[in-house]
Design a protein around this motif. Structure first.
Motif, PDB file in Angstrom:
ATOM      1  N   PRO A   1       0.798  -1.207   0.000  1.00 19.96           N
ATOM      2  CA  PRO A   1       0.000   0.000   0.000  1.00 19.96           C
ATOM      3  C   PRO A   1       0.838   1.268   0.000  1.00 19.96           C
TER       4      PRO A   1
ATOM      5  N   ARG B   1       2.928   2.267  -2.169  1.00 21.69           N
ATOM      6  CA  ARG B   1       3.442   2.508  -3.513  1.00 21.69           C
ATOM      7  C   ARG B   1       3.276   3.980  -3.872  1.00 21.69           C
TER       8      ARG B   1
ATOM      9  N   MET C   1      -2.444   3.133  -9.572  1.00 24.93           N
ATOM     10  CA  MET C   1      -2.866   1.796  -9.934  1.00 24.93           C
ATOM     11  C   MET C   1      -4.362   1.819 -10.242  1.00 24.93           C
TER      12      MET C   1
ATOM     13  N   LEU D   1      -5.152  -4.165 -11.427  1.00 24.63           N
ATOM     14  CA  LEU D   1      -4.935  -5.006 -10.248  1.00 24.63           C
ATOM     15  C   LEU D   1      -5.620  -6.356 -10.415  1.00 24.63           C
TER      16      LEU D   1
ATOM     17  N   THR E   1      -3.802  -8.524 -12.989  1.00 24.01           N
ATOM     18  CA  THR E   1      -2.548  -9.020 -12.423  1.00 24.01           C
ATOM     19  C   THR E   1      -2.810 -10.153 -11.443  1.00 24.01           C
ATOM     20  N   ALA E   2      -3.953 -10.103 -10.761  1.00 23.17           N
ATOM     21  CA  ALA E   2      -4.284 -11.115  -9.752  1.00 23.17           C
ATOM     22  C   ALA E   2      -4.763 -12.433 -10.346  1.00 23.17           C
TER      23      ALA E   2
ATOM     24  N   ARG F   1     -10.323  -9.023  -1.428  1.00 28.60           N
ATOM     25  CA  ARG F   1      -9.081  -9.097  -0.663  1.00 28.60           C
ATOM     26  C   ARG F   1      -8.091  -9.881  -1.500  1.00 28.60           C
TER      27      ARG F   1
ATOM     28  N   GLU G   1      -0.873  -9.385  -0.759  1.00 31.32           N
ATOM     29  CA  GLU G   1       0.031  -8.242  -0.853  1.00 31.32           C
ATOM     30  C   GLU G   1       1.038  -8.401  -1.994  1.00 31.32           C
TER      31      GLU G   1
ATOM     32  N   ILE H   1      -0.331  -7.189  -5.264  1.00 24.98           N
ATOM     33  CA  ILE H   1      -0.406  -5.733  -5.335  1.00 24.98           C
ATOM     34  C   ILE H   1       0.950  -5.154  -5.748  1.00 24.98           C
ATOM     35  N   ASP H   2       2.029  -5.758  -5.259  1.00 22.94           N
ATOM     36  CA  ASP H   2       3.366  -5.282  -5.609  1.00 22.94           C
ATOM     37  C   ASP H   2       3.738  -5.594  -7.061  1.00 22.94           C
TER      38      ASP H   2
ATOM     39  N   VAL I   1       1.650  -5.245  -9.681  1.00 24.25           N
ATOM     40  CA  VAL I   1       0.848  -4.462 -10.620  1.00 24.25           C
ATOM     41  C   VAL I   1       1.713  -3.385 -11.259  1.00 24.25           C
TER      42      VAL I   1
END
Length: 146
Positions: free
Chosen positions: A1, A3, A7, A12, A15-16, A76, A79, A82-83, A85
């Motif tokens: 968070p 960053r 984004m 996101l 990417t997930a 949810r 983490e 998220i890094d 993305v």
């Protein structure tokens, strides 16, 4: 968070893909599974899902679930995803895409000339009715006299 870059939510989600996530719906149900795919409306498809009822006392194991994007309250995501993305240039975000906004995709000159034609049509039809109004006016006068 923490960053520094920007984004976008769909970046996101894309990417997930292939990673585990928890989805809570507006009605309180939760879905734990692996993100299989998503689209531009945030509709998502999860595989190997465990669904939990709103009150948390019932569970179901489902092979796959498709969730309509507008029913999602929150997601949810791990983490580490998220890094991963990629950072995006938000100065171009939302430009060049369709939409329901006023004047989107229309030439303003074309709109102005259409409005001018509409005004011309209205004024010519009102002048035509006033010139032929003597005949219709006499009918209404004769009806009101009798």
């Amino acid at each position: 968070p923490s960053r520094g870059g920007a984004m976008l939510p769909l970046s996101l989600l894309r990417t997930a893909t292939g990673n585990p996530m928890l989805v809570e719906l507006k009605n309180g149900e939760t879905f734990n599974g692996t993100l299989d795919s998503c689209d531009n409306w945030m509709n998502i498809k999860l595989k190997e899902v465990i669904c939990t009822s709103r009150d948390g006392d019932r569970f179901w194991r489902l092979p796959e679930v498709v969730i309509r994007g507008n029913n999602i309250k929150y997601l949810r995501i791990p983490e580490e995803v998220i890094d991963m993305v990629p950072e995006e240039d938000l100065s171009m975000a939302g430009k060049g895409k369709g939409g329901k906004g006023k004047d989107k995709g229309k030439d303003k000159d074309a709109k102005a000339s259409k409005a001018k034609r509409r005004r011309k049509k209205v004024s010519s039809s009102s002048s035509a009715s006033s010139s032929s109004g003597s005949g219709s006016g006499s009918e209404s006068e004769s009806e009101s006299e009798s």
